[in-house]
Design a protein around this motif. Structure first.
Motif, PDB file in Angstrom:
ATOM      1  N   ARG A 128      11.808  47.374 121.065  1.00 28.46           N
ATOM      2  CA  ARG A 128      11.348  46.857 122.537  1.00 28.46           C
ATOM      3  C   ARG A 128      12.280  45.919 122.513  1.00 28.46           C
ATOM      4  O   ARG A 128      13.274  45.447 123.509  1.00 28.46           O
ATOM      5  CB  ARG A 128      10.514  45.774 121.809  1.00 28.46           C
ATOM      6  CG  ARG A 128       9.821  45.084 123.260  1.00 28.46           C
ATOM      7  CD  ARG A 128       9.057  44.774 123.432  1.00 28.46           C
ATOM      8  NE  ARG A 128       8.568  43.136 121.950  1.00 28.46           N
ATOM      9  CZ  ARG A 128       9.470  42.316 122.650  1.00 28.46           C
ATOM     10  NH1 ARG A 128      10.001  42.237 123.063  1.00 28.46           N
ATOM     11  NH2 ARG A 128       9.254  41.100 121.359  1.00 28.46           N
ATOM     12  N   LEU A 140       7.322  50.501 117.708  1.00 28.98           N
ATOM     13  CA  LEU A 140       7.589  50.598 118.754  1.00 28.98           C
ATOM     14  C   LEU A 140       7.823  48.888 118.818  1.00 28.98           C
ATOM     15  O   LEU A 140       8.482  48.653 120.135  1.00 28.98           O
ATOM     16  CB  LEU A 140       6.156  50.872 119.786  1.00 28.98           C
ATOM     17  CG  LEU A 140       6.062  52.254 120.091  1.00 28.98           C
ATOM     18  CD1 LEU A 140       4.536  52.776 120.456  1.00 28.98           C
ATOM     19  CD2 LEU A 140       7.338  52.768 120.506  1.00 28.98           C
ATOM     20  N   GLU A 141       7.659  47.967 118.043  1.00 25.03           N
ATOM     21  CA  GLU A 141       7.403  46.614 118.654  1.00 25.03           C
ATOM     22  C   GLU A 141       8.749  46.317 117.846  1.00 25.03           C
ATOM     23  O   GLU A 141       9.721  45.307 118.294  1.00 25.03           O
ATOM     24  CB  GLU A 141       7.198  45.819 117.705  1.00 25.03           C
ATOM     25  CG  GLU A 141       6.715  44.116 117.819  1.00 25.03           C
ATOM     26  CD  GLU A 141       6.816  43.555 118.753  1.00 25.03           C
ATOM     27  OE1 GLU A 141       7.107  42.835 119.459  1.00 25.03           O
ATOM     28  OE2 GLU A 141       5.715  44.107 119.800  1.00 25.03           O
ATOM     29  N   SER A 175       3.994  51.202 110.494  1.00 27.64           N
ATOM     30  CA  SER A 175       2.812  51.932 111.786  1.00 27.64           C
ATOM     31  C   SER A 175       3.810  52.358 112.808  1.00 27.64           C
ATOM     32  O   SER A 175       5.227  51.972 113.726  1.00 27.64           O
ATOM     33  CB  SER A 175       1.730  51.301 111.858  1.00 27.64           C
ATOM     34  OG  SER A 175       2.577  49.984 112.833  1.00 27.64           O
ATOM     35  N   THR A 176       3.960  52.937 113.409  1.00 32.72           N
ATOM     36  CA  THR A 176       3.709  53.534 115.267  1.00 32.72           C
ATOM     37  C   THR A 176       4.245  52.187 115.636  1.00 32.72           C
ATOM     38  O   THR A 176       4.989  52.201 116.985  1.00 32.72           O
ATOM     39  CB  THR A 176       3.124  54.948 115.981  1.00 32.72           C
ATOM     40  OG1 THR A 176       3.024  55.684 115.271  1.00 32.72           O
ATOM     41  CG2 THR A 176       4.320  55.047 117.051  1.00 32.72           C
ATOM     42  N   ASP A 177       2.893  51.521 116.487  1.00 34.09           N
ATOM     43  CA  ASP A 177       3.355  50.539 116.603  1.00 34.09           C
ATOM     44  C   ASP A 177       3.864  48.849 115.767  1.00 34.09           C
ATOM     45  O   ASP A 177       4.319  48.612 116.719  1.00 34.09           O
ATOM     46  CB  ASP A 177       1.501  49.494 116.095  1.00 34.09           C
ATOM     47  CG  ASP A 177       0.703  50.337 117.003  1.00 34.09           C
ATOM     48  OD1 ASP A 177       0.569  51.395 118.625  1.00 34.09           O
ATOM     49  OD2 ASP A 177      -0.756  49.945 116.798  1.00 34.09           O
ATOM     50  N   ALA A 178       3.868  49.640 114.703  1.00 36.45           N
ATOM     51  CA  ALA A 178       4.826  48.566 114.731  1.00 36.45           C
ATOM     52  C   ALA A 178       6.578  49.047 115.322  1.00 36.45           C
ATOM     53  O   ALA A 178       7.737  48.026 115.824  1.00 36.45           O
ATOM     54  CB  ALA A 178       5.265  48.386 113.072  1.00 36.45           C
TER      55      ALA A 178
END
Length: 396
Positions: A55, A51-52, A46-49
């Motif tokens: 980080r 981005l995490e 996923s995009t959120d994963a």
């Protein structure tokens, strides 16, 4: 095994293989970046994963992008050539420079060593007839061999120190002896490798007083910023950025090609695909057991991880497997810190060094770096590993 797991592992394999095996004109970052994009497009991450996952390396990568132009602009100003003109050499010149690089790496950090000493050593080599590639290799080698003794020496150390509440004494006791032995052994093999090089022609650049007057305050600011800055929560990339602004004002030159976007893309994309594949790698089983053999196994896994996916993501995906077993932390740190002495893209410092040297006219291929690593770094790594394991057995 699920379809998602197969896709993730396949893309990780393709990314790593593509770094080492590719057509001559295809850049190193092409395969990892393609793999990371495909990972997102097919919905295997996923995009959120993603981005995490990116980080943690954002700050180090920002530093990478800003530090290479910093070194190049200082060189363009004439600072390093002028300092090299002031350096007196003698029969033990290379040993003195080796000790200096080890001290700067240990007590400042590996990035300061790579950014400030690589250009200085290249100019010193050209002025005094040394092999520029061999002398420039000193900061790169010692960025691996001397960056474990203190928390400040390496970003990986700082991450571990924060996660486990460790201090200076912990690192000095657990990894200090291995670092010291590795630096000494590394020098013995470096000296042997360097004696085969024929004398090189010399360049007698004059001392530029203006370059010294303008460059010295910036270098002092950078050194203080890299050390004291951490204590007051000023990141290294901000220090490098401020120095860049001052140098742009002095040199009145900004070149986009001085910024190592390719190196940053390589590290970032490898981190994404490695994070996605990490649940399917079976790392937990590799961190089990106790005793000397278990410590060697953890160090070997860390070395392999650093030299395939870069040492920062290798550490981040391995730390959860350490859990409360802090005796496994030290061989893990040893592996991710020392391992990149064998492979150029094993650490951001290696990529930083390569781009800094290349922009000063010293081109070192990945294969040339690995040959130096095998001849000089491997004996030091193996000796250091024996010391880490022995220290662990004695203290645990």
């Amino acid at each position: 095994m699920s379809t998602v797991a197969v896709v993730r592992l396949s893309l990780l394999t393709a990314a790593v293989v593509g770094v080492f095996i590719r057509p001559v004109r295809v850049p190193k970052w092409a395969a990892p970046v393609t793999a990371a994009v495909l990972l997102l497009l097919v919905g295997a991450m996923s995009t959120d994963a993603a981005l995490e996952a990116i980080r943690p390396p954002v700050a180090p990568l920002a530093f990478l992008l800003l530090a290479v132009p910093l070194a190049v602009m200082l060189d363009r100003l004439g600072f390093f050539a002028s300092v090299a003109a002031l350096v007196e050499t003698g029969p033990n010149a290379r040993l003195g420079l080796w000790a200096l690089a080890a001290a700067v790496t240990t007590f400042l950090n590996l990035d300061a060593s790579v950014v400030l000493l690589t250009p200085l050593y290249i100019h010193t080599a050209r002025r005094h007839g040394f092999d520029p590639t061999m002398l420039a290799a000193q900061p790169a080698l010692l960025a691996c061999l001397a960056s474990s003794a203190l928390p400040i020496s390496n970003l990986t150390n700082l991450i571990a120190a924060d996660a486990y509440g460790l201090g200076v004494a912990d690192f000095a006791l657990r990894l200090g002896p291995a670092s010291l032995v590795a630096v000494v052994v590394g020098w013995l093999f470096y000296r042997r490798a360097g004696t085969a090089a024929a004398p090189h022609s010399t360049i007698t650049d004059p001392v530029d007083g203006r370059a010294l007057r303008l460059g010295a305050p910036i270098v002092i600011f950078v050194v203080l910023g890299f050390t004291v800055g951490d204590l007051v929560h000023i990141p290294a990339w901000a220090v490098a950025g401020a120095a860049d602004i001052a140098l742009v004002a002095l040199t009145r030159t900004v070149r986009v090609r001085d910024v190592p976007f390719g190196a940053a893309a390589l590290a970032l994309s490898l981190g994404i695909v490695a994070t996605a594949a990490s649940p399917h790698l079976g790392l937990g089983s590799l961190f089990r057991g106790s005793g000397a053999l278990a410590q060697v196994q953890v160090a070997a896994v860390a070395i392999l991880g650093a030299n395939t996916i870069n040492n920062l993501p290798a550490l981040l995906i391995s730390l959860p497997e350490v859990g409360g077993h802090t005796e496994k932390l030290w061989p893990l740190l040893f592996g991710v810190n020392f391992g990149p002495v064998l492979v150029l893209h094993g650490s951001l410092a290696g990529l930083l060094w390569r781009d800094t040297a290349a922009r000063l006219g010293v081109e070192v291929s990945a294969w040339q770096y690995s040959k130096l690593g095998l001849r000089i770094g491997l004996p030091a790594l193996l000796t250091g590993l024996a010391v880490v394991v022995g220290t662990g057995i004695f203290l645990d």
